[in-house]
Design a protein around this motif. Sequence first.
Motif, short mmCIF file in Angstrom:
data_model
loop_
_atom_site.label_atom_id
_atom_site.label_comp_id
_atom_site.label_asym_id
_atom_site.label_seq_id
_atom_site.Cartn_x
_atom_site.Cartn_y
_atom_site.Cartn_z
N ASP A 61 0.72 -1.14 -0.02
CA ASP A 61 0.08 -0.12 0.09
C ASP A 61 0.89 1.24 0.02
OD1 ASP A 61 1.10 -0.22 2.52
OD2 ASP A 61 -0.76 -0.03 3.63
N THR A 63 3.11 2.05 2.29
CA THR A 63 3.66 2.46 3.57
C THR A 63 5.13 1.96 3.60
OG1 THR A 63 1.51 1.80 4.63
CG2 THR A 63 3.58 1.91 6.03
N ILE A 82 3.14 6.11 6.91
CA ILE A 82 1.83 5.84 6.18
C ILE A 82 1.32 6.72 5.53
CG2 ILE A 82 -0.49 4.79 6.58
CD1 ILE A 82 0.72 4.11 9.65
N GLU A 85 -4.81 10.06 2.54
CA GLU A 85 -5.65 10.34 1.23
C GLU A 85 -5.90 11.63 1.36
OE1 GLU A 85 -8.42 7.43 0.27
OE2 GLU A 85 -7.16 5.57 0.77
N GLN A 90 -7.39 13.63 4.80
CA GLN A 90 -6.21 13.09 5.66
C GLN A 90 -5.01 13.72 5.36
OE1 GLN A 90 -5.92 8.88 4.87
NE2 GLN A 90 -8.02 8.61 5.10
N CYS A 213 -6.38 2.13 18.50
CA CYS A 213 -5.95 1.57 17.05
C CYS A 213 -5.22 0.36 17.00
CB CYS A 213 -5.07 2.92 16.45
SG CYS A 213 -4.83 2.85 14.58
N PHE A 215 -2.09 -1.65 14.35
CA PHE A 215 -1.35 -1.56 13.00
C PHE A 215 -0.49 -2.91 13.02
CE2 PHE A 215 2.56 -0.32 10.96
CZ PHE A 215 2.20 0.06 9.51
N CYS A 265 -6.45 6.99 12.78
CA CYS A 265 -6.37 5.50 12.59
C CYS A 265 -7.24 5.08 11.37
CB CYS A 265 -6.65 4.78 13.87
SG CYS A 265 -6.67 3.17 13.80
N TRP A 267 -6.79 3.54 8.80
CA TRP A 267 -6.42 2.03 8.16
C TRP A 267 -7.07 1.10 8.90
CZ3 TRP A 267 -2.58 5.58 10.11
CH2 TRP A 267 -2.46 5.35 11.47
N ASP A 268 -7.45 1.24 9.99
CA ASP A 268 -7.69 0.28 11.02
C ASP A 268 -9.40 0.02 10.69
OD1 ASP A 268 -7.94 -1.90 13.06
OD2 ASP A 268 -7.77 -0.57 14.48
N GLU A 269 -9.66 -0.89 10.30
CA GLU A 269 -11.14 -1.29 9.76
C GLU A 269 -11.62 -2.52 10.36
OE1 GLU A 269 -11.89 -0.44 5.67
OE2 GLU A 269 -11.23 1.59 5.87
#
Length: 271
Positions: A61, A63, A82, A85, A90, A213, A215, A265, A267-269
Amino acid sequence: MYAWESPVRIYLSLLLFFFVSLGNCSELRVRVRLSGGLIAEEMLEADNEKDAITVEFKQGDGTHITVVFDFKRDVRIFKALILGEPEQGQNQYQVLCFVTRLDHHEIIPSESMARLRQNNPHLVRTAEEKRGVEYLQMDLAVNLSQTGHLDTNFHDMCKEAHEGVYTRTVDVKHWFSKGRESSVFEAQPHTSDVDPVVQRCPSTRNPWQPCTCSFHLRLEWVPCLLKYCHSRRVAPGRANPYKCGIRSCSKGYHFDYSVPHRLLCPWDEDT
């Protein structure tokens, strides 16, 4: 295949196998296959003077991951840059740093790493041993203005993380026993594993609510063990082991830590 060369042949090894040595630092570049199937290049640098190894690569991605194994100070540092967007509000990028006590069985010594050379630099490497995931509960924040007690280069490495620098209580207790200053660390709110009031970020409805969060990353290829062979030229019963190669490993890392609000956070889904 990886092996060590005797001192009289080291110059030839540099030319034939593209192992770059600059002063006290030695660099090795290895092609690896990421979990998503993409091919990436890992850069592994050994610094004999600092007794440290640095591993860098870019995830699928985008990162950028940097991991430092500092044997001299007994510290392991993970840095993640990271990409964000901006069209979704962001920042262009966000930096996280996690610092823990070093596990000396996780990677070979820097001196051995510096002598490692690669026979085929174009081959995509797959680790011989796939280790599991290490789960790390990062419950303390690190005061960057005091990080010289941990590592002289730590501040420069993590200065862009601002308040996003974390460690663990168990590691702090170890460093305290070595004379580190308590002002380096600040307590973080308990995570949802301890206090159900603090939710995980994907479960929060209010984007400005504090949450936990997560990662994660995986090192796809690191030299984790030394291999030893026995010379056949010695007399029977008199073993003469010598280093003749390495065993490679991959390993995952999962970090849980507190953030002031969910927007830090993205990216944390939930999966």
